[in-house]
Design a protein around this motif. Structure first.
Motif, PDB file in Angstrom:
ATOM      1  N   TYR A   1      49.404  44.346  35.763  1.00  7.76           N
ATOM      2  CA  TYR A   1      49.615  43.386  36.855  1.00  7.76           C
ATOM      3  C   TYR A   1      49.555  44.080  38.217  1.00  7.76           C
ATOM      4  O   TYR A   1      48.908  43.575  39.154  1.00  7.76           O
ATOM      5  N   GLN A   2      50.191  45.231  38.332  1.00 12.10           N
ATOM      6  CA  GLN A   2      50.192  45.957  39.605  1.00 12.10           C
ATOM      7  C   GLN A   2      48.784  46.379  40.009  1.00 12.10           C
ATOM      8  O   GLN A   2      48.405  46.286  41.182  1.00 12.10           O
ATOM      9  N   PHE A   3      47.991  46.847  39.032  1.00 14.10           N
ATOM     10  CA  PHE A   3      46.623  47.262  39.356  1.00 14.10           C
ATOM     11  C   PHE A   3      45.780  46.071  39.818  1.00 14.10           C
ATOM     12  O   PHE A   3      45.015  46.179  40.777  1.00 14.10           O
ATOM     13  N   PHE A   4      45.913  44.947  39.138  1.00 17.16           N
ATOM     14  CA  PHE A   4      45.123  43.778  39.520  1.00 17.16           C
ATOM     15  C   PHE A   4      45.538  43.248  40.885  1.00 17.16           C
ATOM     16  O   PHE A   4      44.695  42.834  41.689  1.00 17.16           O
ATOM     17  N   ILE A   5      46.827  43.249  41.157  1.00 19.03           N
ATOM     18  CA  ILE A   5      47.312  42.761  42.448  1.00 19.03           C
ATOM     19  C   ILE A   5      46.900  43.719  43.576  1.00 19.03           C
ATOM     20  O   ILE A   5      46.521  43.296  44.679  1.00 19.03           O
ATOM     21  N   LYS A   6      46.939  45.003  43.287  1.00 19.90           N
ATOM     22  CA  LYS A   6      46.627  46.003  44.312  1.00 19.90           C
ATOM     23  C   LYS A   6      45.130  46.069  44.620  1.00 19.90           C
ATOM     24  O   LYS A   6      44.734  46.091  45.792  1.00 19.90           O
ATOM     25  N   GLU A   7      44.295  46.077  43.570  1.00 20.78           N
ATOM     26  CA  GLU A   7      42.863  46.304  43.781  1.00 20.78           C
ATOM     27  C   GLU A   7      42.044  45.020  43.813  1.00 20.78           C
ATOM     28  O   GLU A   7      40.960  44.991  44.399  1.00 20.78           O
ATOM     29  N   LYS A   8      42.517  43.976  43.175  1.00 18.29           N
ATOM     30  CA  LYS A   8      41.871  42.656  43.187  1.00 18.29           C
ATOM     31  C   LYS A   8      40.350  42.750  43.052  1.00 18.29           C
ATOM     32  O   LYS A   8      39.613  42.600  44.042  1.00 18.29           O
ATOM     33  N   PRO A   9      39.843  43.010  41.865  1.00 19.24           N
ATOM     34  CA  PRO A   9      38.387  43.040  41.679  1.00 19.24           C
ATOM     35  C   PRO A   9      37.748  41.756  42.184  1.00 19.24           C
ATOM     36  O   PRO A   9      38.268  40.661  41.944  1.00 19.24           O
ATOM     37  N   GLU A  10      36.645  41.886  42.886  1.00 16.75           N
ATOM     38  CA  GLU A  10      35.975  40.696  43.420  1.00 16.75           C
ATOM     39  C   GLU A  10      35.325  39.877  42.314  1.00 16.75           C
ATOM     40  O   GLU A  10      35.184  38.660  42.435  1.00 16.75           O
ATOM     41  N   VAL A  11      34.904  40.569  41.246  1.00 12.96           N
ATOM     42  CA  VAL A  11      34.317  39.883  40.103  1.00 12.96           C
ATOM     43  C   VAL A  11      34.876  40.508  38.827  1.00 12.96           C
ATOM     44  O   VAL A  11      34.946  41.726  38.711  1.00 12.96           O
ATOM     45  N   VAL A  12      35.289  39.669  37.881  1.00 18.19           N
ATOM     46  CA  VAL A  12      35.729  40.132  36.563  1.00 18.19           C
ATOM     47  C   VAL A  12      34.803  39.507  35.526  1.00 18.19           C
ATOM     48  O   VAL A  12      34.665  38.278  35.465  1.00 18.19           O
ATOM     49  N   ILE A  13      34.169  40.350  34.746  1.00 22.91           N
ATOM     50  CA  ILE A  13      33.302  39.892  33.664  1.00 22.91           C
ATOM     51  C   ILE A  13      34.100  39.953  32.363  1.00 22.91           C
ATOM     52  O   ILE A  13      34.433  41.027  31.880  1.00 22.91           O
ATOM     53  N   ASP A  14      34.413  38.797  31.825  1.00 25.56           N
ATOM     54  CA  ASP A  14      35.294  38.696  30.655  1.00 25.56           C
ATOM     55  C   ASP A  14      34.474  38.229  29.456  1.00 25.56           C
ATOM     56  O   ASP A  14      34.355  37.033  29.194  1.00 25.56           O
ATOM     57  N   GLU A  15      33.916  39.179  28.708  1.00 25.60           N
ATOM     58  CA  GLU A  15      32.986  38.833  27.633  1.00 25.60           C
ATOM     59  C   GLU A  15      33.692  38.313  26.391  1.00 25.60           C
ATOM     60  O   GLU A  15      33.100  37.543  25.622  1.00 25.60           O
ATOM     61  N   GLU A  16      34.933  38.692  26.158  1.00 22.59           N
ATOM     62  CA  GLU A  16      35.613  38.317  24.912  1.00 22.59           C
ATOM     63  C   GLU A  16      36.941  37.599  25.160  1.00 22.59           C
ATOM     64  O   GLU A  16      37.767  37.502  24.256  1.00 22.59           O
ATOM     65  N   GLY A  17      37.153  37.120  26.349  1.00 22.01           N
ATOM     66  CA  GLY A  17      38.360  36.360  26.634  1.00 22.01           C
ATOM     67  C   GLY A  17      39.600  37.189  26.853  1.00 22.01           C
ATOM     68  O   GLY A  17      40.717  36.653  26.860  1.00 22.01           O
ATOM     69  N   VAL A  18      39.463  38.491  27.046  1.00 22.79           N
ATOM     70  CA  VAL A  18      40.621  39.367  27.253  1.00 22.79           C
ATOM     71  C   VAL A  18      41.328  39.015  28.553  1.00 22.79           C
ATOM     72  O   VAL A  18      42.562  38.901  28.605  1.00 22.79           O
ATOM     73  N   PHE A  19      40.555  38.821  29.629  1.00 27.11           N
ATOM     74  CA  PHE A  19      41.152  38.515  30.932  1.00 27.11           C
ATOM     75  C   PHE A  19      41.794  37.126  30.924  1.00 27.11           C
ATOM     76  O   PHE A  19      42.859  36.914  31.525  1.00 27.11           O
ATOM     77  N   GLN A  20      41.171  36.188  30.237  1.00 27.54           N
ATOM     78  CA  GLN A  20      41.740  34.849  30.160  1.00 27.54           C
ATOM     79  C   GLN A  20      43.103  34.867  29.473  1.00 27.54           C
ATOM     80  O   GLN A  20      44.060  34.243  29.953  1.00 27.54           O
ATOM     81  N   ARG A  21      43.191  35.600  28.364  1.00 33.40           N
ATOM     82  CA  ARG A  21      44.479  35.689  27.660  1.00 33.40           C
ATOM     83  C   ARG A  21      45.504  36.460  28.492  1.00 33.40           C
ATOM     84  O   ARG A  21      46.703  36.169  28.432  1.00 33.40           O
ATOM     85  N   LEU A  22      45.022  37.446  29.263  1.00 32.42           N
ATOM     86  CA  LEU A  22      45.941  38.194  30.122  1.00 32.42           C
ATOM     87  C   LEU A  22      46.525  37.287  31.195  1.00 32.42           C
ATOM     88  O   LEU A  22      47.724  37.376  31.517  1.00 32.42           O
TER      89      LEU A  22
END
Length: 446
Positions: free
Chosen positions: A403-424
């Motif tokens: 959570y801290q990494f995502f909040i700090k760096e905020k990728p402009e694009v996330v490619i979620d091929e297997e639904g990992v980011f969605q479940r996160l």
């Protein structure tokens, strides 16, 4: 290395997935981040340091990787040839080992890239030189024994599967070199010095658990990237192994060797056995992982052209060796490039990948083409390692760090091929405030 140029230029071989990983790791380290703590991958600490330096000096440059790789190969060729001359491995001083080694490096096009296996095997070669010195000096010297261990430990810090050098060193020390107990302990201590040095550094930056988990234990905790199947590896190296068997037979039948040469032969036989086992410790099944075999193969194949008497058989074997090995390597990459599985190994840039150009990106999947002209955001570079961490919902520490990494760096694009980011995001609903989903598992920062 003329054929190397053919591989790179004429065939237009695309950027390999491991090469993309190494470049992204170098770029992130050059931005002030730390390996294993801020870059999740199993690349060796010293290899990562080389990629960091190259990025600082040249940026993302595949050409530099190839050129530096060629320079390292040139060093290995010269060192091995001089090693055999210095310690009288053969009765005559000859440059044939150098020629044989150059041909062997053309068994596959990826042997010339700047891989951790290539860099690490260089120090294995130097350690072999110290073992060879023990077959000649015949004295209770401790310098070379200590250096055997140190160079072997450095090799492991470049590429973890080269840890196989430790049992090799112990077996050779006991059975061939006749190490005393004190000498054996000295070589083992020397081996662990570089590893302890790396561990102390990561302990100092509070990343020791990450170093142990991601580098030392990675082969046990993540899925293997099968870029190339075992049967393909067998096809590529069957001919060199066949010639090595012939060389061993020729040396055993036609040549009476000295005691020192007998010890050297025993060292190289044991070396090849342990070197072959290293492939089972790799997280990426690729031909370049077998770079460590080349010094041993060179030793035995050279015996064909030195010990066989002049005649038709010698000429046939020599010409066959010069032609067959590069031809098989050339044919293999041509076959793969014609739509026969190169996509599992190479990185292709298509129209769909242009959406990430000039942006910070996180790819949770195996399609690394999205990183072309983009930079990595968050530490999750190696997808197989990252998936294990990002889906460990019961580990609140990992969830908090993610959570801290995502909040700090905020990728402009996330490619979620297997639904990992969605479940996160379902586990960390706060992330939904920052991203909106497009079709195909693509998330854009709001």
């Amino acid at each position: 290395m003329i054929l190397s140029g053919i591989y790179i230029v004429a065939l237009d071989v695309p950027l390999l997935q491991p090469e993309m990983i190494w470049m992204l790791a170098g770029e992130r380290l050059a931005a002030g981040h730390h390996m294993y703590l801020d870059v999740l991958d199993d690349t060796g600490p010293l290899s990562a340091g080389i990629y960091w330096i190259l990025h600082l000096m040249f940026g993302k440059s595949l050409l530099i990787y190839k050129l530096v790789g060629l320079l390292i190969i040139l060093f290995q060729v010269i060192y091995i040839n001089n090693l055999f001359i210095r310690y009288k491995s053969f009765d005559e001083n000859t440059y044939l080992p150098g020629l044989v080694m150059v041909i062997l490096f053309h068994a596959s096009f990826d042997l010339i890239t700047l891989s951790p296996a290539l860099m690490g095997s260089t120090f294995v070669v130097i350690a072999l030189g110290q073992l060879f010195s023990q077959t000649v000096l015949q004295k209770e010297g401790s310098d070379s024994i200590l250096l055997v261990g140190i160079f072997g430990g450095i090799a492991t810090c470049f590429h973890f599967p080269l840890v196989i050098f430790l049992p090799f060193m112990i077996v050779v020390g006991i059975t061939v070199s006749g190490f005393s107990f004190n000498q054996l302990v000295l070589s083992i201590l020397g081996y662990f010095l570089p590893l302890v040095g790396c561990a102390l550094y990561y302990f100092w930056i509070d990343a020791l658990p990450e170093f142990i988990l991601e580098y030392i234990l990675a082969s046990r905790t993540s899925d293997v990237y099968t870029h190339v199947r075992y049967n393909e590896l067998g096809i590529l190296f069957a001919t060199p192994v066949f010639f090595a068997i012939i060389g061993y037979s020729v040396g055993a039948i036609f040549k009476m060797i000295t005691v020192n040469q007998q010890k050297q032969r025993q060292i190289m036989v044991i070396y090849l056995v342990f070197a072959l086992l290293s492939i089972f410790l790799t997280n990426r099944k690729t031909p370049y992982q077998l770079t460590i075999l080349i010094p041993g193969l060179t030793y035995f194949i050279t015996q064909i052209f030195i010990y066989l008497k002049r005649g038709i058989l010698l000429n046939v074997l020599f010409v066959s060796f010069l032609i067959l090995i590069p031809l098989i390597g050339f044919s293999w990459i041509t076959y793969k490039m014609n739509g026969n599985g190169i996509d599992r190994y190479a990185t292709f840039v298509e129209e769909k990948h242009r959406i990430t150009a000039g942006k910070s990106v996180l790819v949770l999947g195996d399609d690394l083409g999205y990183y072309h002209q983009a930079k990595l955001a968050t530490p999750y570079l190696n997808y197989r390692l990252s998936k294990r961490i990002l889906e460990d919902y019961d580990d609140f520490t990992n969830m908090a760090i993610a959570y801290q990494f995502f909040i700090k760096e905020k990728p402009e694009v996330v490619i979620d091929e297997e639904g990992v980011f969605q479940r996160l995001m379902e586990r960390l609903p706060e992330l939904e405030k920052f991203y909106e989903k497009e079709s195909g598992g693509i998330y854009y920062k709001k």
